[in-house]
Scaffold this motif. Structure first.
Motif, PDB file in Angstrom:
ATOM      1  N   PRO A 257      40.893  48.303  44.441  1.00  0.00           N
ATOM      2  CA  PRO A 257      41.278  49.374  44.750  1.00  0.00           C
ATOM      3  C   PRO A 257      42.798  49.956  43.149  1.00  0.00           C
ATOM      4  N   ASN A 258      42.641  51.414  43.630  1.00  0.00           N
ATOM      5  CA  ASN A 258      43.869  52.080  42.205  1.00  0.00           C
ATOM      6  C   ASN A 258      45.294  51.548  42.767  1.00  0.00           C
ATOM      7  N   ASP A 259      45.404  50.932  44.000  1.00  0.00           N
ATOM      8  CA  ASP A 259      46.644  50.626  44.393  1.00  0.00           C
ATOM      9  C   ASP A 259      46.929  48.831  44.239  1.00  0.00           C
ATOM     10  N   LEU A 260      45.626  48.734  43.911  1.00  0.00           N
ATOM     11  CA  LEU A 260      46.166  47.423  43.584  1.00  0.00           C
ATOM     12  C   LEU A 260      46.391  46.909  41.932  1.00  0.00           C
ATOM     13  N   THR A 261      47.598  46.285  41.924  1.00  0.00           N
ATOM     14  CA  THR A 261      48.769  46.291  40.173  1.00  0.00           C
ATOM     15  C   THR A 261      48.682  44.623  39.906  1.00  0.00           C
ATOM     16  N   GLU A 262      48.461  44.033  40.955  1.00  0.00           N
ATOM     17  CA  GLU A 262      48.179  42.268  40.661  1.00  0.00           C
ATOM     18  C   GLU A 262      47.040  41.489  40.408  1.00  0.00           C
ATOM     19  N   GLY A 263      47.024  40.630  41.015  1.00  0.00           N
ATOM     20  CA  GLY A 263      46.479  39.471  40.879  1.00  0.00           C
ATOM     21  C   GLY A 263      46.550  38.627  41.771  1.00  0.00           C
ATOM     22  N   PHE A 264      46.045  38.587  42.685  1.00  0.00           N
ATOM     23  CA  PHE A 264      45.764  38.091  44.368  1.00  0.00           C
ATOM     24  C   PHE A 264      44.795  36.688  44.522  1.00  0.00           C
ATOM     25  N   SER A 265      45.174  35.688  44.751  1.00  0.00           N
ATOM     26  CA  SER A 265      44.199  34.887  45.591  1.00  0.00           C
ATOM     27  C   SER A 265      44.233  34.075  47.095  1.00  0.00           C
ATOM     28  N   VAL A 266      43.142  34.605  47.745  1.00  0.00           N
ATOM     29  CA  VAL A 266      43.446  34.191  49.104  1.00  0.00           C
ATOM     30  C   VAL A 266      42.708  32.801  49.400  1.00  0.00           C
ATOM     31  N   VAL A 267      42.821  31.492  49.512  1.00  0.00           N
ATOM     32  CA  VAL A 267      42.968  30.135  50.368  1.00  0.00           C
ATOM     33  C   VAL A 267      42.525  30.208  51.574  1.00  0.00           C
ATOM     34  N   THR A 268      41.029  29.646  51.624  1.00  0.00           N
ATOM     35  CA  THR A 268      41.091  29.862  53.399  1.00  0.00           C
ATOM     36  C   THR A 268      40.410  27.960  53.254  1.00  0.00           C
ATOM     37  N   VAL A 269      41.213  26.959  54.018  1.00  0.00           N
ATOM     38  CA  VAL A 269      40.741  25.645  54.074  1.00  0.00           C
ATOM     39  C   VAL A 269      40.211  25.501  55.466  1.00  0.00           C
TER      40      VAL A 269
END
Length: 186
Positions: A126-138
């Motif tokens: 969405p437009n309110d996301l302005t930076e990269g992010f990563s979710v990691v599940t182990v």
């Protein structure tokens, strides 16, 4: 000038060494890291003894067979996706990485599964996301999912992908190290 990057990584080497010494195996599911987690593990000598396989799934609807999950589960997940806000998008990524890690462990019979999902940029929905992010599940032998979320503070796609790789491998290493054979990680 151009920065030279190596696929090999000290964290990946330590993961491979630990899994080899314990006779354990791993599989990967990636989206926004684009296969860099898998490539770094595979760049390590001895990886063939522990690494079973991976999938880079960028379109979960069209690449559904690569998800290794039953169609009903996949359709439910697809229907529950909510990309309307940054918070709901993050939750959708937490849900999808957990489902992917579970599917990898169940379908491939591996001891360890790492699943990554996020957004690398440069533009975001969405437009309110302005930076990269990563979710990691182990998901390791104890069956308890562990989740790490990493925001990068910028929208530079390739740089974000490398950060996702580095962070993902460090998080994986921490989980592998915390679960020595016969130890529940507690």
């Amino acid at each position: 000038g151009t920065m030279v990057r190596l696929l090999s990584s000290p964290a990946a080497a330590r993961v491979v060494a630990a899994l080899r010494s314990r006779g354990e195996t791993i599989a990967c599911h990636e989206t926004s890291s684009g296969g860099l987690l898998s490539a770094s593990i595979l760049a390590t000598a001895g990886a063939s003894r522990v690494y079973i396989g991976s999938a880079v799934v960028y379109n979960s609807r069209r690449a559904a067979p690569l998800l290794l999950m039953d169609e009903e589960k996949r359709q439910t997940m697809e229907a529950e996706k909510d990309y309307s806000t940054a918070a709901s998008y993050l939750q959708s990524k937490k849900d999808s990485t957990l489902a992917a890690a579970v599917a990898l462990r169940e379908s491939l019979g591996v001891d360890w599964a790492i699943a990554e999902g996020g957004a690398a940029g440069p533009t975001f929905t969405p437009n309110d996301l302005t930076e990269g992010f990563s979710v990691v599940t182990v998901l390791g032998p104890d069956g308890e999912p562990r989740v790490n979320v990493r925001y990068t503070g910028h929208n530079e796609r390739e740089e974000n992908m490398w950060v996702f790789r580095d962070e993902g491998l460090e998080f994986l290493l921490a989980q592998v190290a915390s679960q020595e054979e016969g130890d529940s990680g507690r």
